[in-house]
Design an enzyme around this catalytic site. Structure first.
Site, PDB file in Angstrom:
ATOM      1  N   ASN A  13      46.304  42.908  45.933  1.00  0.00           N
ATOM      2  CA  ASN A  13      44.790  42.492  46.225  1.00  0.00           C
ATOM      3  C   ASN A  13      44.857  40.756  46.131  1.00  0.00           C
ATOM      4  OD1 ASN A  13      42.057  41.355  46.143  1.00  0.00           O
ATOM      5  ND2 ASN A  13      41.433  43.567  45.531  1.00  0.00           N
ATOM      6  N   ASP A  73      42.614  47.215  37.021  1.00  0.00           N
ATOM      7  CA  ASP A  73      41.979  48.256  37.809  1.00  0.00           C
ATOM      8  C   ASP A  73      40.505  48.163  37.358  1.00  0.00           C
ATOM      9  OD1 ASP A  73      42.810  50.500  39.693  1.00  0.00           O
ATOM     10  OD2 ASP A  73      41.244  51.443  38.249  1.00  0.00           O
ATOM     11  N   PHE A 154      34.776  38.993  47.182  1.00  0.00           N
ATOM     12  CA  PHE A 154      35.388  40.207  47.810  1.00  0.00           C
ATOM     13  C   PHE A 154      34.369  41.298  47.473  1.00  0.00           C
ATOM     14  CE2 PHE A 154      37.857  42.705  44.557  1.00  0.00           C
ATOM     15  CZ  PHE A 154      37.932  41.748  43.616  1.00  0.00           C
ATOM     16  N   LYS A 177      31.326  33.058  38.716  1.00  0.00           N
ATOM     17  CA  LYS A 177      31.711  34.407  38.764  1.00  0.00           C
ATOM     18  C   LYS A 177      32.695  34.373  37.937  1.00  0.00           C
ATOM     19  CE  LYS A 177      33.776  38.334  41.004  1.00  0.00           C
ATOM     20  NZ  LYS A 177      34.583  38.727  41.957  1.00  0.00           N
ATOM     21  N   ARG A 183      36.130  40.839  35.171  1.00  0.00           N
ATOM     22  CA  ARG A 183      37.419  40.352  35.283  1.00  0.00           C
ATOM     23  C   ARG A 183      37.827  39.180  34.117  1.00  0.00           C
ATOM     24  NH1 ARG A 183      37.982  40.544  40.090  1.00  0.00           N
ATOM     25  NH2 ARG A 183      38.649  42.864  39.645  1.00  0.00           N
TER      26      ARG A 183
END
Ligand code: IMP
Length: 200
Positions: A13, A73, A154, A177, A183
């Site tokens: 990704n 994940d 995304f 972000k 994350r």
């Protein structure tokens, strides 16, 4: 000076890789994308937890490459949907992954819902060449917007408004972000817990 330790990031990704590269800055560690290592296998993400899938990705690519390997994940949990789409976030509207279709399906599922609370969750797994493995997680609370907006990021970023903000991730500069996301929080915890493991 010793050569940096190579840390393989077990994702194809491109968006995740860009975010991980922007956030993770560990002295003595050089990140390597999965597309830079030839012959790595595809990993079927068939576990029922983020931990299970993260460990499977890290372990499989560590075994194939012999490198320190980091996997992410992650997904979106919507309270009124009982935590869905959860581990199925990437393929909520079917395969292959279609972010616009996923967002469309989510809005339809929440049509008329008053409770729109949700969170992004990220589990990181680290696999060492000698077989040791660790996981660590991060999350960010927020709510699902009534309609998509913004062009950054995304996935569900056009719909996810983090607590304390009135715009979704996709309408914010990437740096914002990357300072508050699930994350970012998982990577901050990982930096504290894992950086020295890799350099020892
Ligand atoms: P994974 O590759 O199985 O971890 O799937 C992650 C999926 O969760 C993505 O395809 C997105 O649908 C969603 N997701 C995870 N992190 C984010 C994010 O930071 N922004 C938006 N969507 C995300």
């Amino acid at each position: 000076m010793a050569a940096p330790v190579r840390l393989l990031v077990a994702t194809r990704n491109a968006h995740k890789l860009v975010e991980i590269r922007a956030i993770l800055d560990w002295p003595g560690v050089a990140l390597v994308g999965a597309d830079e290592v030839p012959g790595l296998p595809e990993v079927e993400e068939d576990a029922l937890t983020f931990e299970g899938n993260a460990l499977k990705k890290a372990r499989t690519l560590r075994d194939a490459s012999g490198l320190w390997t980091l996997a992410d994940d992650s997904g979106l949990e919507v309270d009124v949907l009982g935590g869905a789409p959860g581990v199925f976030s990437a393929r909520y509207a079917g395969e292959p992954t279609d972010h616009a279709a996923n967002n469309h399906k989510l809005l339809a599922a929440l049509d008329g819902a008053e409770n729109r609370s949700a969170r992004f969750r990220c589990v990181l797994a680290l696999a060492a060449p000698d077989g040791r493995e660790w996981t660590i997680s991060g999350s960010v609370e927020g709510r699902i917007a009534l309609s998509p907006s913004g062009t950054e990021g995304f996935g569900y970023d056009p719909l996810f408004i983090p607590d304390g903000y009135d715009q979704p991730f996709a309408a914010m500069p990437a740096q914002v972000k990357n300072s508050i996301s699930h994350r970012a929080r998982a990577l901050a915890a990982a930096a504290a817990a894992w950086r020295d493991l890799i350099n020892d």
